[in-house]
Motif scaffolding. Structure first.
Motif, short mmCIF file in Angstrom:
data_model
loop_
_atom_site.label_atom_id
_atom_site.label_comp_id
_atom_site.label_asym_id
_atom_site.label_seq_id
_atom_site.Cartn_x
_atom_site.Cartn_y
_atom_site.Cartn_z
N PRO A 21 0.83 -1.21 0.01
CA PRO A 21 -0.11 0.12 0.02
C PRO A 21 1.05 1.14 0.16
O PRO A 21 1.96 1.12 0.30
N PHE A 30 -4.01 -5.43 -1.01
CA PHE A 30 -2.56 -5.37 -0.94
C PHE A 30 -2.02 -6.44 -0.59
O PHE A 30 -2.67 -7.52 0.31
N ALA A 50 -2.01 -0.07 4.71
CA ALA A 50 -3.25 -0.47 4.24
C ALA A 50 -4.49 0.04 4.81
O ALA A 50 -5.36 0.39 4.13
#
Ligand code: SAM
Ligand code: SF4
Length: 359
Positions: A21, A311, A332
């Motif tokens: 991310p 992710f 994330a």
């Protein structure tokens, strides 16, 4: 009753699966918590242990659904490690789900590992088809706190049609009894009602909760089925379900629901103990108080059930240490979208179905 403006989700397009991310601000990392950019804090981690299942519920999975390749799946100790890092970052509840998590050969080991590594409440969501008292006892001894069991119909023929299995409601009811006997309580029982399929069973199913230790929960059908066959015409609102129940059992709201909880709960007005909950993600989204983060069996971290971006934690699990895993989870979480927007024209159903995300 249908929800005004509810339309068929747009056709699927390829989803985005970056390996990492984008970075959250350093001040967020310094807080040592999983915070998102909308002010929410993650306290609840859902781990999908497998995307495989012994049922093919019509509202969830097509008969020929494709499963993740075995070599992409995480190992038991990966789940434990992620749970441990998440607990260090403030998670207090871990739900093991799937697919059907009881199909995972190392379920007991995963529960035990999470119990040793964290003080979190550990819950399991299962279709209850293969539970037996000795496994339940062993899982409880390993650290399992609670079980949620799905049951969509009390009629054998319907149950078989919905689940496309040879399991029976009697078998699942037996599993609920076993969970009560083994003290894995409160036992939450989930049902998804679909118009013309099982919506006439709302009150019969609610009656299961007219005893201590059982909470019946009605979940609105969400556009997360693998066949992309979710249909607003067949969708049943929580309000409609509640009205159907109240024709037989008047309900009174119970106060004190955790604001981040998915269900709004009610008691029986006649004083019979028991709770009925309504989970209404479509008609009354609870995104503003969401405290959940999910990880799939193949290591994809999903900030939202409806994320179209997820992710890939596997490279970090393979090559990083726990601090790297923590950075990944914080980053994330920071990307968590404000809401799912199901009722908006822009809504797009994610590629990944509920069974592969973890309900
Ligand atoms: N196999 C287990 C079970 O059925 O309990 C755990 C996984 S299942 C995905 C978790 C929960 O999600 C179940 O209660 C199921 O009824 C619910 N579910 C599955 N697909 C759904 C959908 N499209 N909309 C709403 N709930 C759904
Ligand atoms: Fe399997 Fe649960 Fe989906 Fe039914 S709802 S097909 S039991 S994952």
């Amino acid at each position: 009753m249908t929800l005004q403006g509810l339309a068929l989700p747009q056709a699927r397009t390829a989803e985005s699966r970056p390996a990492h991310p984008p970075p959250a601000p350093e001040s967020v990392h310094a807080a040592g918590r999983m915070l998102d950019s909308h002010g929410r804090v993650i306290r609840d981690l859902r781990l999908s242990l497998t995307d495989r299942c012994n049922f093919r519920c019509t509202y969830c999975m097509e008969p020929d659904v494709r499963f993740a390749a075995p070599d992409t799946l995480l190992q038991a100790d990966d789940f434990v490690r992620v749970a441990g890092v998440a607990a260090d970052l403030g998670v207090t509840k871990i739900r093991l789900t799937g697919g059907e998590p009881t199909l995972h050969p190392a379920l007991g080991e995963i529960i035990a590992g999470i119990r040793v590594r964290t003080g979190c409440e550990i819950a399991l969501t299962t279709n209850g088809a293969t539970l037996d008292r000795s496994s339940l006892r062993a899982w409880k001894a390993a650290g399992l706190d609670r079980v949620t069991i799905s049951l969509d119909s009390l009629r054998s023929d319907r149950f078989a049609r919905i689940t496309r299995s040879n399991c029976t409601p009697a078998r699942v009811l037996g599993s609920i009894e076993d969970c009560l006997t083994e003290g894995l309580t409160p036992v939450k029982v989930n049902a998804v009602l679909v118009r013309g399929v099982n919506d006439d069973e709302a009150a019969d199913l609610a009656a299961l909760a007219r005893r201590p230790g059982v909470e019946m929960r009605f979940i609105e059908w969400m556009p997360l089925d693998s066949g992309h066959a979710w249909d607003p015409e067949r969708w049943v609102s929580a309000a409609e379900t509640r009205a159907a129940i109240e024709r037989r059992f008047p309900l009174v709201p119970l106060h004190g629901d955790d604001p981040s909880s998915t269900a709004r709960t009610f008691g029986f007005a006649d004083g019979t103990p028991g709770r009925v909950g309504f989970v209404a993600p479509v008609s009354s989204p609870f995104c503003g108080a969401c405290s959940r983060l999910r990880m799939t069996a193949d290591g994809m971290v999903r900030p939202c059930l409806f994320s179209t971006r997820e992710f890939d934690l596997r490279p970090t699990l393979r090559h990083g240490d726990d601090r790297d895993v923590a950075r990944f989870l914080i980053d994330a979480t920071w990307t968590k979208q404000p809401g799912h927007g199901i009722a908006t024209p822009q809504f797009r159903q994610p590629d990944r179905p509920m069974s592969a995300i973890g309900g």
